[in-house]
Design an enzyme around this catalytic site. Structure first.
Site, PDB file in Angstrom:
ATOM      1  N   HIS B 227      22.130  -1.515  20.123  1.00 42.66           N
ATOM      2  CA  HIS B 227      20.660  -1.466  20.156  1.00 42.66           C
ATOM      3  C   HIS B 227      20.027  -1.100  21.494  1.00 42.66           C
ATOM      4  CE1 HIS B 227      21.436  -5.506  21.619  1.00 42.66           C
ATOM      5  NE2 HIS B 227      21.648  -6.014  20.431  1.00 42.66           N
ATOM      6  N   ASP B 300      20.976  -3.771  13.097  1.00 39.19           N
ATOM      7  CA  ASP B 300      20.783  -5.111  13.678  1.00 39.19           C
ATOM      8  C   ASP B 300      20.046  -6.004  12.672  1.00 39.19           C
ATOM      9  OD1 ASP B 300      20.921  -7.277  15.356  1.00 39.19           O
ATOM     10  OD2 ASP B 300      19.554  -6.479  16.872  1.00 39.19           O
TER      11      ASP B 300
HETATM   12 ZN   LIG Z   1      22.253  -7.881  20.059  1.00 39.04          ZN
END
Ligand SMILES: [Zn+2]
Lengths: 310, 425
Positions: B227, B300
């Site tokens: 991310h 995520d």
């Molecule tokens: Zn993370």
């Protein structure tokens, strides 16, 4: 006016002036009376919802509501979701069930009043949320400045100290600039937020350079946890560079005033002889707090004067 | 029981219409006898999506998600493989836990589950977990991450990068300097100052990425960054790649689409780690995904029960769900904007993540002989995200109420449909 007072940014210039004018009328209306009470909010319920201890602010709101004849419930919420107490939402639902017309909330988390406003029908007044805002403090400061100097517009006002963590500073920068003042925040660079240059104020690291042109100086409290947080080397150095002592006070223009939202750390951000000097408005600020909070509760709960209601 | 299928009129990677045939879990060249027919006129076929970064929460937080509910959400989102993050309770830091998660995935059958192994025991950042045992287990772990926490100790990170070379593993770093982000609540910038929320500065991510690029180069290992969220991180990854170093990176759909001004609502549905950044960061991330500097989109997906989000901001959990919206958000951010075509989407959401995770049967070309992991997408439909309609156990989507393009119509896992007509098959 908006239904809630969550941020000083909620107030237009007209709104802010209406609050200040209404506060002045409250003062006049009560001045002659032996029993300091107006019947304005009779039958209305105001809840003081304090997740953080603050006897000063809670008492100020309580006196304000009672002087308007409102029923006052003090709801000292022990703990918060953070400390695994009752959640803010459950508390909100409880208040909703009790039929509160207004909720005055103090909370250690920034934005808690915004969340509360989603969950209840009554008006929400932010009485200080984390490191975000404290709009009634800014209103009472503006009211105090106006009473002392006759105006806010065009004044140079310095706000000095821990701007990064100060809800008083945030609300004052917004409100005083809305009212036409030239605001300068003064702090060591470690105690200014990263985005401060987009705020409607000037920024300085040098108190001595700012004082000679300041019509009002607002000293912010240094919280105890900042003293050991590595934001400045020692309290003594902070005090030397950013504290207001008698020598520094002497560099102010003749009619300038010195303000502090309280509670003070005498000898840290403000010297005792400054706090007790004729320039100091600290005691008036407390008294003015009641008038301004009466005005806010009246305008939010009682309908407005001059048809300014939402 | 995979059956035989004929997918008529479909456009592989958005190209010319054709017919795909599926039999015995593979794509085949001719119509199999007894094939069931799907009218895929107007639909696009992509290789099944591969998520490098999924929080399935089981074991430990089955109130938020289970392997079964999370993988069903994944299938509905077009995924045929997900990498289940290690921050469960107990932590996936031994062979027993990763095998359990892998087996739960096999039993549920919605999606291939590739457990991620913790880099350090208990995610504590002190001692290497038994990485080799997890690699050798039935779960065949290849991706290792302390995600949620940064492997902050530089020596420990160096050793992890070196050690996993023995079994072609990769360390996926959650880049976050812990000291620079103590109690951090949102992106440090103009909005954090206004909102009075403690800032999470870009430099806290970028400093770790710079360090780990140098470490990976020094020991000749590959490294993957979870991310990435800032324009500065993009520049660092671009620089490392220009040196020829084996560095890969992922970006989430929400970091491609949402910005930190949304925090002004104080609605914790927008609270995520790393935090939503600025418009300039979003632009840089989109460009980097388009030019391949960022290799992959990873969700995520971080489900949380309502009570962990219906609170004041500071008390709320970090994380957003994403499996069921990922493809649509990427379509909005990358396809509608002309930055990627559907072949590009297939590359960033299937081919490259499969390579990074060492998944040979995923991300293959849509041609005879390939494993029939594929997804059919309607690129023309628009739909409005309703958090109540989800296969996930949680509803914390930041896209609630938004109209998004493109919808998954069918997903095939090894030749067997897991989703048909947009519903669980
Ligand atoms: Zn993370």
């Amino acid at each position: 006016m908006n239904r809630h007072l969550l941020s000083a940014a909620d107030l237009s210039r007209d709104d802010a002036l209406l609050v200040l004018d209404t506060a002045a009328e409250m003062d006049v209306a009560l001045a002659g009376r032996s029993i300091k009470k107006l019947p304005t909010l009779r039958g209305r319920t105001v809840v003081n919802l304090f997740f953080e201890d603050s006897t000063r602010t809670r008492t100020s709101f309580e006196v304000a509501a009672k002087r308007l004849s409102a029923d006052v419930i003090n709801f000292a919420a022990k703990g918060s979701s953070v400390s695994k107490g009752e959640s803010l939402k459950d508390t909100a639902l409880t208040l909703e069930a009790m039929g509160s017309d207004g909720v005055v909330i103090r909370h250690s988390a920034s934005g808690a009043p915004h969340r509360l406003a989603h969950w209840i029908r009554g008006s929400v007044v932010n009485a200080g949320d984390g490191t975000h805002e404290h709009p009634t403090q800014a209103l009472l400061d503006a009211y105090t400045i106006r009473r002392r100097t006759g105006r806010v517009e065009g004044l140079n006002i310095a706000i000095v100290g821990d701007v990064l963590h100060s809800r008083v500073a945030r609300s004052n920068v917004l409100l005083l600039s809305t009212l036409g003042a030239e605001v300068t925040v003064v702090a060591p660079p470690t105690l200014l937020p990263v985005g401060v240059h987009s705020w409607p104020c000037a920024v300085s690291y040098d108190l001595d350079a700012v004082l000679p042109k300041s019509d009002a100086v607002m000293m912010l409290r240094v919280q105890h946890e900042r003293m050991t947080g590595g934001f400045f080397p020692t309290v003594r150095e902070y005090s030397r560079r950013y504290g207001l002592d008698a020598i520094r006070m002497a560099s102010l223009p003749e009619d300038s005033i010195v303000m502090h939202p309280g509670p003070m750390n005498r000898g840290v951000e403000i010297a005792a002889e400054v706090a007790d000097s004729v320039r100091s408005t600290i005691v008036e600020q407390v008294a003015n707090g009641v008038s301004v909070r009466m005005a806010v509760l009246y305008l939010l709960l009682g309908g407005a004067m001059d048809g300014a209601a939402e | 029981m995979s059956g035989a299928w004929e997918i008529k009129g479909v456009r592989p990677l958005g190209g010319d219409p054709t017919t795909l045939y599926v039999e015995g879990g593979e794509l085949v060249g001719e119509r199999p006898a007894g094939a069931q027919s799907i009218d895929a006129d107007g639909l696009i076929a992509l290789p099944g999506l591969v998520d490098l970064h999924t929080h399935l929460r089981e074991p430990g937080r089955e109130d938020a998600e289970t392997v079964a509910t999370g993988t069903l959400a994944a299938a509905l989102g077009g995924f045929t493989a997900v990498h289940a993050m290690a921050n469960t309770d107990p932590v996936a830091d031994v062979a027993g836990v990763v095998e359990q998660v892998w087996r739960l995935g096999e039993e549920a059958g919605h999606c291939e589950v590739r457990p991620v192994g913790a880099v350090t025991v208990g995610l504590a950042g002190k001692q290497l977990a038994e990485l080799g045992a997890m690699a050798d287990s039935a779960a065949r772990v290849r991706v290792f991450s302390d995600d949620g926490k940064c492997v902050h100790d530089p020596l420990l990170m160096r050793r992890a990068l070196e050690y996993v070379k023995a079994f072609d593993g990769v360390v996926a770093q959650h880049a976050q300097d812990p000291r620079l982000t103590e109690n951090a609540q949102m992106n440090e910038g103009e909005w954090s100052g206004v909102l009075g929320l403690a800032g999470w500065p870009a430099v806290a991510e970028e400093a770790i990425i710079a360090r780990d690029c140098l470490l990976a180069a020094h020991v000749g290992s590959r490294v993957h960054f979870c991310h990435v969220s800032t324009a500065g991180s993009v520049e660092l990854v671009r620089w490392a790649k220009s040196k020829g170093w084996d560095v890969t990176a992922e970006v989430t759909p929400h970091h491609l689409f949402l910005t930190d001004d949304l925090v002004a609502s104080y609605d914790p549905v927008f609270k995520v780690n790393p935090p939503l950044r600025t418009e300039a960061d979003v632009t840089a991330l989109r460009e980097a995904l388009a030019d391949g500097t960022i290799d992959a989109v990873a969700t995520d997906h971080a489900p949380h029960p309502l009570e962990d989000k219906e609170t004041e901001w500071a008390a709320a959990a970090f994380g957003m769900t994403g499996l069921e919206t990922a493809l649509s958000v990427v379509a909005a951010a990358m396809v509608d904007t002309g930055l990627l075509d559907w072949a590009g989407v297939a590359d960033r959401m299937s081919v490259r993540p499969a390579q990074i995770g060492r998944l040979p049967r995923h991300g293959q070309p849509l041609e005879p002989g390939s494993t029939a992991n594929l997804v059919l997408v309607d690129p023309d439909v628009r739909w409005t995200v309703d958090p109540r309609i989800t296969a996930s156990r949680s509803r914390n989507t930041p896209f609630a109420g938004r109209e998004l393009p493109a919808r998954v119509i069918a997903t095939f896992l090894r030749g067997r449909p897991t989703v048909l007509d947009g519903k669980p098959a």
